[in-house]
Write a protein that holds these residues in place. Structure first.
Motif, PDB file in Angstrom:
ATOM      1  N   GLU A 250      23.331   5.874 -46.704  1.00  0.00           N
ATOM      2  CA  GLU A 250      22.550   4.942 -47.254  1.00  0.00           C
ATOM      3  C   GLU A 250      21.452   4.606 -46.789  1.00  0.00           C
ATOM      4  O   GLU A 250      20.489   4.519 -47.534  1.00  0.00           O
TER       5      GLU A 250
ATOM      6  N   GLY B 148      24.978 -10.284 -47.551  1.00  0.00           N
ATOM      7  CA  GLY B 148      25.619  -9.866 -46.168  1.00  0.00           C
ATOM      8  C   GLY B 148      24.847  -9.618 -45.167  1.00  0.00           C
ATOM      9  O   GLY B 148      23.603 -10.048 -44.752  1.00  0.00           O
ATOM     10  N   GLY B 149      25.268  -8.528 -44.305  1.00  0.00           N
ATOM     11  CA  GLY B 149      24.474  -8.209 -43.280  1.00  0.00           C
ATOM     12  C   GLY B 149      23.142  -7.513 -43.386  1.00  0.00           C
ATOM     13  O   GLY B 149      22.387  -7.772 -42.303  1.00  0.00           O
ATOM     14  N   GLY B 150      22.776  -6.909 -44.469  1.00  0.00           N
ATOM     15  CA  GLY B 150      21.544  -6.423 -45.068  1.00  0.00           C
ATOM     16  C   GLY B 150      21.313  -5.257 -44.150  1.00  0.00           C
ATOM     17  O   GLY B 150      20.002  -5.150 -43.987  1.00  0.00           O
ATOM     18  N   SER B 151      22.199  -4.471 -43.763  1.00  0.00           N
ATOM     19  CA  SER B 151      21.791  -3.248 -42.838  1.00  0.00           C
ATOM     20  C   SER B 151      20.858  -2.211 -43.822  1.00  0.00           C
ATOM     21  O   SER B 151      19.945  -1.736 -43.484  1.00  0.00           O
ATOM     22  N   ASN B 152      21.124  -2.166 -45.074  1.00  0.00           N
ATOM     23  CA  ASN B 152      20.225  -1.655 -46.082  1.00  0.00           C
ATOM     24  C   ASN B 152      18.657  -2.129 -46.318  1.00  0.00           C
ATOM     25  O   ASN B 152      17.826  -1.389 -46.227  1.00  0.00           O
ATOM     26  N   MET B 153      18.711  -3.637 -46.199  1.00  0.00           N
ATOM     27  CA  MET B 153      17.543  -4.189 -46.224  1.00  0.00           C
ATOM     28  C   MET B 153      16.667  -3.905 -44.929  1.00  0.00           C
ATOM     29  O   MET B 153      15.571  -3.718 -45.097  1.00  0.00           O
TER      30      MET B 153
ATOM     31  N   LEU C 225      27.649   4.947 -44.601  1.00  0.00           N
ATOM     32  CA  LEU C 225      26.380   3.834 -44.289  1.00  0.00           C
ATOM     33  C   LEU C 225      25.174   4.519 -43.797  1.00  0.00           C
ATOM     34  O   LEU C 225      24.053   4.293 -44.210  1.00  0.00           O
TER      35      LEU C 225
ATOM     36  N   ILE D  78      21.966   0.012 -54.502  1.00  0.00           N
ATOM     37  CA  ILE D  78      22.576   1.201 -53.945  1.00  0.00           C
ATOM     38  C   ILE D  78      24.201   0.766 -54.011  1.00  0.00           C
ATOM     39  O   ILE D  78      24.666  -0.319 -53.860  1.00  0.00           O
ATOM     40  N   HIS D  79      24.900   1.856 -54.429  1.00  0.00           N
ATOM     41  CA  HIS D  79      26.401   1.877 -54.663  1.00  0.00           C
ATOM     42  C   HIS D  79      27.225   2.540 -54.034  1.00  0.00           C
ATOM     43  O   HIS D  79      26.972   3.925 -53.828  1.00  0.00           O
ATOM     44  N   PRO D  80      28.188   2.184 -53.213  1.00  0.00           N
ATOM     45  CA  PRO D  80      28.947   3.084 -52.426  1.00  0.00           C
ATOM     46  C   PRO D  80      30.117   4.182 -52.891  1.00  0.00           C
ATOM     47  O   PRO D  80      31.149   4.078 -52.684  1.00  0.00           O
TER      48      PRO D  80
ATOM     49  N   ALA E 128      20.552  -4.657 -52.298  1.00  0.00           N
ATOM     50  CA  ALA E 128      21.049  -4.097 -51.130  1.00  0.00           C
ATOM     51  C   ALA E 128      22.161  -4.910 -50.605  1.00  0.00           C
ATOM     52  O   ALA E 128      21.964  -5.761 -49.658  1.00  0.00           O
ATOM     53  N   GLY E 129      23.320  -4.568 -50.844  1.00  0.00           N
ATOM     54  CA  GLY E 129      24.670  -5.148 -50.634  1.00  0.00           C
ATOM     55  C   GLY E 129      24.650  -6.682 -51.264  1.00  0.00           C
ATOM     56  O   GLY E 129      25.086  -7.580 -50.690  1.00  0.00           O
TER      57      GLY E 129
HETATM   58  C1  GRF Z   1      27.138  -1.209 -48.083  1.00  0.00           C
HETATM   59  O1  GRF Z   1      28.308  -0.319 -48.190  1.00  0.00           O
HETATM   60  C2  GRF Z   1      26.378  -0.942 -49.822  1.00  0.00           C
HETATM   61  O2  GRF Z   1      26.694   0.300 -50.186  1.00  0.00           O
HETATM   62  C3  GRF Z   1      27.115  -1.992 -50.468  1.00  0.00           C
HETATM   63  O3  GRF Z   1      27.178  -2.998 -49.899  1.00  0.00           O
HETATM   64  C4  GRF Z   1      27.555  -2.502 -48.314  1.00  0.00           C
HETATM   65  C5  GRF Z   1      26.950  -3.302 -47.278  1.00  0.00           C
HETATM   66  O4  GRF Z   1      25.664  -3.302 -47.355  1.00  0.00           O
HETATM   67  N1  GRF Z   1      26.299  -2.241 -51.547  1.00  0.00           N
HETATM   68  P1  GRF Z   1      24.506  -4.041 -46.165  1.00  0.00           P
HETATM   69  O5  GRF Z   1      25.136  -3.818 -44.783  1.00  0.00           O
HETATM   70  O6  GRF Z   1      24.660  -5.465 -46.646  1.00  0.00           O
HETATM   71  O7  GRF Z   1      23.255  -3.178 -46.574  1.00  0.00           O
END
Ligand code: GRF
Length: 196
Positions: free
Chosen positions: A174, A11-16, A171, A108-110, A87-88
Motif C-alpha cells: 500500500e 487511525g495510525g496514518g501509515s499511508n498518510m 501494508l 486505498i482499499h485493502p 487513507a485509512g
Molecule cells: C490499511 O489497511 C488501509 O488499506 C485501510 O486502512 C488500513 C490502515 O491504514 N484503508 P493506515 O495505516 O491508517 O494508513
C-alpha cells in the motif's frame, strides 16, 4: 502549479506518512492538511511531526452525517485542496459530499477490487480460499469502494495465513502503490499501475 493534497485519516496514518514523504522535490503535489474524524488518531501527531497542518472533525460530535460532513467540508475548504486522499479513513461519505470532490478524490482499499468491498477484506479472501490478496487505489464515487481503479498490488496468500498476516504483508505494498498512483494522478495521468 503545485497541487494541494488533503489527506483524510481515522487511525495510525501509515499511508498518510507514505504519501506525505513521497511529495518532495519535483513532485507536482504537496500535502496541505491532514484531517481526522477521530481527534485521538495517532496519525495526527505523525502529520504534525512532518510539519503538515492538521485538523480533526469528530463525527461523534454531530447529530447526523450531513452536519458532520458540512463541518468536514468547511475544515477542508480552509486549506483549498485540489485532491483528497482517503487513507485509512473509516467513515462512509454521502453522495453529496463525494459530488464536491468527484474526479479528484482517491481511496486505498485493502482488497483486489471489485472483490471484497467493505470491511474484513482479508478474512473474506482467506475464507474464500483465494490464492492471492492485495490492495487497490481507486477514484471515489458515490458507490462504496466502487470507483475507477487506478492501481493494484497483488500479494500471494500463504498456507496458514491469518488476516493479520495478510494485512502486514500487504501494508508495505500500500505504501508503495498509493504514492505511485498519486504521483501520476497529480499529473492528470489515470493510467492504472500494477504491482509487482
Ligand atoms: C490499511 O489497511 C488501509 O488499506 C485501510 O486502512 C488500513 C490502515 O491504514 N484503508 P493506515 O495505516 O491508517 O494508513
Amino acid at each position: 502549479m503545485t497541487k494541494r493534497v488533503a489527506i483524510l485519516i481515522s487511525g495510525g496514518g501509515s499511508n498518510m506518512v507514505a504519501l506525505a514523504q513521497s511529495m518532495l522535490g519535483e513532485h507536482p503535489a504537496r500535502p496541505c492538511v491532514v484531517v481526522s474524524n477521530d481527534p485521538k488518531a495517532g496519525g495526527l501527531a505523525k502529520a504534525r511531526s512532518l510539519g503538515i497542518p492538521t485538523a480533526s472533525v469528530d463525527h461523534r460530535s454531530f447529530p447526523d452525517r450531513t452536519s458532520f460532513e458540512a463541518a468536514l467540508s468547511a475544515s477542508l475548504a480552509r486549506h483549498r485542496p485540489d485532491i483528497l486522499c482517503l487513507a485509512g479513513f473509516m467513515r462512509i461519505l454521502t453522495a453529496e459530499f463525494v459530488a464536491q470532490y468527484e474526479g479528484r478524490m482517491l481511496n486505498i482499499h485493502p482488497s483486489l477490487l471489485p472483490k471484497y468491498k467493505g470491511l474484513n477484506t482479508h478474512a473474506r479472501a482467506l475464507a474464500a480460499g483465494d490464492a492471492e490478496a492485495g490492495c487497490t487505489v481507486h477514484e471515489v464515487t458515490a458507490a462504496l469502494d466502487d470507483g475507477p481503479i487506478l492501481g493494484q498490488a497483488r500479494v500471494p496468500i500463504q498456507p496458514g495465513d491469518t488476516p493479520d498476516d495478510l494485512s502486514a504483508r500487504i501494508l508495505p505494498y500500500e505504501h508503495r502503490l498509493y504514492p505511485a498512483v498519486l504521483r501520476r494522478y497529480s499529473d492528470g495521468d489515470r493510467t492504472p499501475i500494477r504491482l509487482p
